[in-house]
Write a protein that holds these residues in place. Structure first.
Motif, mmCIF file in Angstrom:
data_model
loop_
_atom_site.group_PDB
_atom_site.id
_atom_site.type_symbol
_atom_site.label_atom_id
_atom_site.label_comp_id
_atom_site.label_asym_id
_atom_site.label_seq_id
_atom_site.Cartn_x
_atom_site.Cartn_y
_atom_site.Cartn_z
ATOM 1 N N VAL A 144 0.851 -1.185 0.000
ATOM 2 C CA VAL A 144 0.000 0.000 0.000
ATOM 3 C C VAL A 144 0.884 1.231 0.000
ATOM 4 N N ASP A 145 0.684 2.114 -0.966
ATOM 5 C CA ASP A 145 1.513 3.315 -1.006
ATOM 6 C C ASP A 145 0.870 4.382 -1.877
ATOM 7 N N HIS A 146 1.426 5.583 -1.767
ATOM 8 C CA HIS A 146 0.974 6.701 -2.593
ATOM 9 C C HIS A 146 1.173 6.336 -4.063
ATOM 10 N N PRO A 147 0.213 6.648 -4.929
ATOM 11 C CA PRO A 147 0.301 6.256 -6.338
ATOM 12 C C PRO A 147 1.591 6.673 -7.036
ATOM 13 N N THR A 148 2.142 7.833 -6.695
ATOM 14 C CA THR A 148 3.361 8.303 -7.364
ATOM 15 C C THR A 148 4.548 7.412 -7.050
ATOM 16 N N THR A 149 4.785 7.171 -5.757
ATOM 17 C CA THR A 149 5.900 6.308 -5.354
ATOM 18 C C THR A 149 5.671 4.878 -5.815
ATOM 19 N N PRO A 172 -2.816 1.299 -4.583
ATOM 20 C CA PRO A 172 -2.498 2.730 -4.533
ATOM 21 C C PRO A 172 -3.441 3.470 -3.586
ATOM 22 N N VAL A 173 -2.888 4.042 -2.545
ATOM 23 C CA VAL A 173 -3.696 4.747 -1.544
ATOM 24 C C VAL A 173 -2.905 5.945 -1.030
ATOM 25 N N ASP A 174 -3.561 7.082 -0.934
ATOM 26 C CA ASP A 174 -2.984 8.214 -0.218
ATOM 27 C C ASP A 174 -3.446 8.086 1.226
ATOM 28 N N LEU A 175 -2.571 7.594 2.088
ATOM 29 C CA LEU A 175 -2.954 7.291 3.462
ATOM 30 C C LEU A 175 -3.305 8.527 4.285
ATOM 31 N N ARG A 176 -3.019 9.683 3.744
ATOM 32 C CA ARG A 176 -3.378 10.915 4.448
ATOM 33 C C ARG A 176 -4.855 11.237 4.275
ATOM 34 N N THR A 177 -5.460 10.754 3.185
ATOM 35 C CA THR A 177 -6.821 11.194 2.870
ATOM 36 C C THR A 177 -7.804 10.062 2.566
ATOM 37 N N ILE A 179 -9.490 6.016 2.925
ATOM 38 C CA ILE A 179 -9.806 5.018 3.939
ATOM 39 C C ILE A 179 -9.107 3.706 3.600
ATOM 40 N N LEU A 180 -8.223 3.252 4.475
ATOM 41 C CA LEU A 180 -7.416 2.062 4.218
ATOM 42 C C LEU A 180 -8.263 0.808 4.056
ATOM 43 N N GLY A 181 -9.191 0.579 4.994
ATOM 44 C CA GLY A 181 -9.957 -0.660 4.992
ATOM 45 C C GLY A 181 -10.693 -0.893 3.688
ATOM 46 N N GLU A 182 -11.334 0.137 3.169
ATOM 47 C CA GLU A 182 -12.098 0.011 1.935
ATOM 48 C C GLU A 182 -11.211 -0.406 0.775
ATOM 49 N N ARG A 183 -10.041 0.211 0.684
ATOM 50 C CA ARG A 183 -9.149 -0.071 -0.434
ATOM 51 C C ARG A 183 -8.543 -1.465 -0.328
ATOM 52 N N LEU A 184 -8.216 -1.881 0.900
ATOM 53 C CA LEU A 184 -7.651 -3.221 1.093
ATOM 54 C C LEU A 184 -8.663 -4.309 0.743
ATOM 55 N N LEU A 185 -9.871 -4.174 1.272
ATOM 56 C CA LEU A 185 -10.903 -5.176 1.029
ATOM 57 C C LEU A 185 -11.234 -5.269 -0.456
ATOM 58 N N GLY A 186 -11.150 -4.167 -1.148
ATOM 59 C CA GLY A 186 -11.412 -4.159 -2.577
ATOM 60 C C GLY A 186 -10.288 -4.743 -3.405
ATOM 61 N N PRO A 207 -0.257 12.884 9.485
ATOM 62 C CA PRO A 207 -0.874 13.650 10.578
ATOM 63 C C PRO A 207 -1.500 12.708 11.591
ATOM 64 N N PRO A 208 -1.573 13.105 12.857
ATOM 65 C CA PRO A 208 -2.116 12.225 13.911
ATOM 66 C C PRO A 208 -3.478 11.644 13.581
ATOM 67 N N LYS A 209 -4.349 12.414 12.948
ATOM 68 C CA LYS A 209 -5.684 11.902 12.605
ATOM 69 C C LYS A 209 -5.578 10.715 11.653
ATOM 70 N N ALA A 210 -4.672 10.796 10.670
ATOM 71 C CA ALA A 210 -4.494 9.699 9.716
ATOM 72 C C ALA A 210 -3.932 8.464 10.411
ATOM 73 N N VAL A 211 -3.020 8.664 11.377
ATOM 74 C CA VAL A 211 -2.466 7.538 12.140
ATOM 75 C C VAL A 211 -3.579 6.826 12.891
ATOM 76 N N ASP A 212 -4.443 7.584 13.563
ATOM 77 C CA ASP A 212 -5.559 6.983 14.299
ATOM 78 C C ASP A 212 -6.489 6.220 13.358
ATOM 79 N N GLU A 213 -6.738 6.781 12.186
ATOM 80 C CA GLU A 213 -7.650 6.124 11.240
ATOM 81 C C GLU A 213 -7.045 4.820 10.704
ATOM 82 N N ILE A 214 -5.737 4.794 10.484
ATOM 83 C CA ILE A 214 -5.074 3.568 10.024
ATOM 84 C C ILE A 214 -5.160 2.487 11.089
ATOM 85 N N LEU A 215 -4.830 2.841 12.333
ATOM 86 C CA LEU A 215 -4.867 1.854 13.419
ATOM 87 C C LEU A 215 -6.284 1.363 13.663
#
Length: 316
Positions: A144-149, A172-177, A179-186, A207-215
């Motif tokens: 899982v990573d930003h589309p550019t990298t 391809p996921v921008d983890l800052r913006t 939702i991880l779960g949706e993209r993984l399950l798909g 950002p801290p909010k993105a960290v909390d959402e990932i966990l």
């Protein structure tokens, strides 16, 4: 008495800028970490801390050339005075991180790991170099990573192997913006399987909010006993007010290259941080721990940085 030369951020940045000029469109820190894996892999087998035969493909030509001239590399560090020693310690901690995470993945595979998710994969090569993932027909690795990298990474993988491996799912996921779960399950992720989530060199750039959402996404989409492993800096480094010079240098340098630190954990608070977010069996790994584990014998005098710690835990 001879005065110690004062080294400024401009000198540090200029000394390394040439090594990253041809880094391409992806993450510069991903190239820097690949450089550490590449350099360490050139050492004799009984001396190297980690080994990655593919790292050479992810570094710039300038980094490869510098590796061929150890005297020049030494002179570059020495030109930075005491700062060079501090940066050397940070580099050794980065190499210890690679080794510790490698060892953790191998141990997890031996215990029956069924799925591996590498978040912020960058130029990580574990899906291709660690025995287990690539030789088990039903074992999947999700990068899982930003589309550019990730786009730059996929082109390199095709150059190395001729094609993209079947056992690796590129998400391809921008983890800052996003939702991880949706993209993984798909992408075929199976929430019932025993899974390890690797977050190497990732959380500190979110950002801290993105960290909390990932966990939260990991806890809500994983079976009990699934594991996470990550590294982190103290809050003081992220805020730029570390009492240690190397902490301030790290903060300023990463901001200078456009990849600033955004998240840290207060000293002594990692267990409470993870417990509140649904994890148990928490283990904190300090610089003293990995210094004792890997830096002995010929490597006994290699410095490490007290700033970089690792942690792993399980979903409750």
């Amino acid at each position: 008495m001879k005065m110690q030369k004062q080294i400024g951020m401009t000198e540090i940045y200029e000394s390394s800028k040439g090594l990253l000029e041809n880094a391409g469109p992806g993450s510069k820190t991903a190239v820097i970490v690949a450089g550490h894996r590449f350099d360490e892999s050139q050492k004799p087998e009984d001396e190297r801390i980690c080994y990655d035969p593919y790292a050479v493909h992810f570094v710039t030509p300038e980094i490869r050339e510098l590796n061929k001239d150890p005297l020049k590399a030494k002179a570059m560090l020495e030109s930075l005075g005491n700062v060079g020693i501090l940066l050397l310690g940070m580099g050794n901690s980065t190499r210890a991180r690679v080794r510790y995470f490698d060892d953790f993945v191998k141990a997890s595979i031996d215990k029956g790991l069924e799925q591996l998710v590498i978040l912020g994969a960058g130029y990580d090569t574990r899906a291709y170099r660690i025995e287990g993932p690539h030789d088990r027909g039903n074992f999947k690795v999700f990068e899982v990573d930003h589309p550019t990298t990730q786009g730059a990474k996929k082109e390199k993988i095709k150059e190395i192997f001729g094609e993209l491996p079947d056992h690796v799912m590129y998400v391809p996921v921008d983890l800052r913006t996003e939702i991880l779960g949706e993209r993984l399950l798909g992408s075929g992720y199976d929430r019932s399987k025993q899974t390890l989530f690797i977050m190497e060199g990732l959380l500190m750039y979110l950002p801290p909010k993105a960290v909390d959402e990932i966990l939260s996404s990991i806890v809500n989409n994983s079976a009990k006993g699934c594991s996470i492993i990550f590294d982190y800096y103290p809050e003081s480094v992220v805020n730029g007010n570390s009492e240690l010079e190397v902490g301030r240098i790290t903060h300023d340098y990463l901001a200078k290259i456009g990849e600033p630190l955004l998240f840290g954990i207060r000293d002594g608070m990692v267990e409470e941080f993870l417990r509140k977010r649904g994890f148990s069996e928490i283990c904190n790994v300090t610089s003293e721990d990995y210094k004792n584990a890997y830096f002995y014998g010929k490597n006994e005098n290699r410095p490490v940085s007290s700033l970089l710690s690792f942690a792993h835990a399980e979903v409750k």
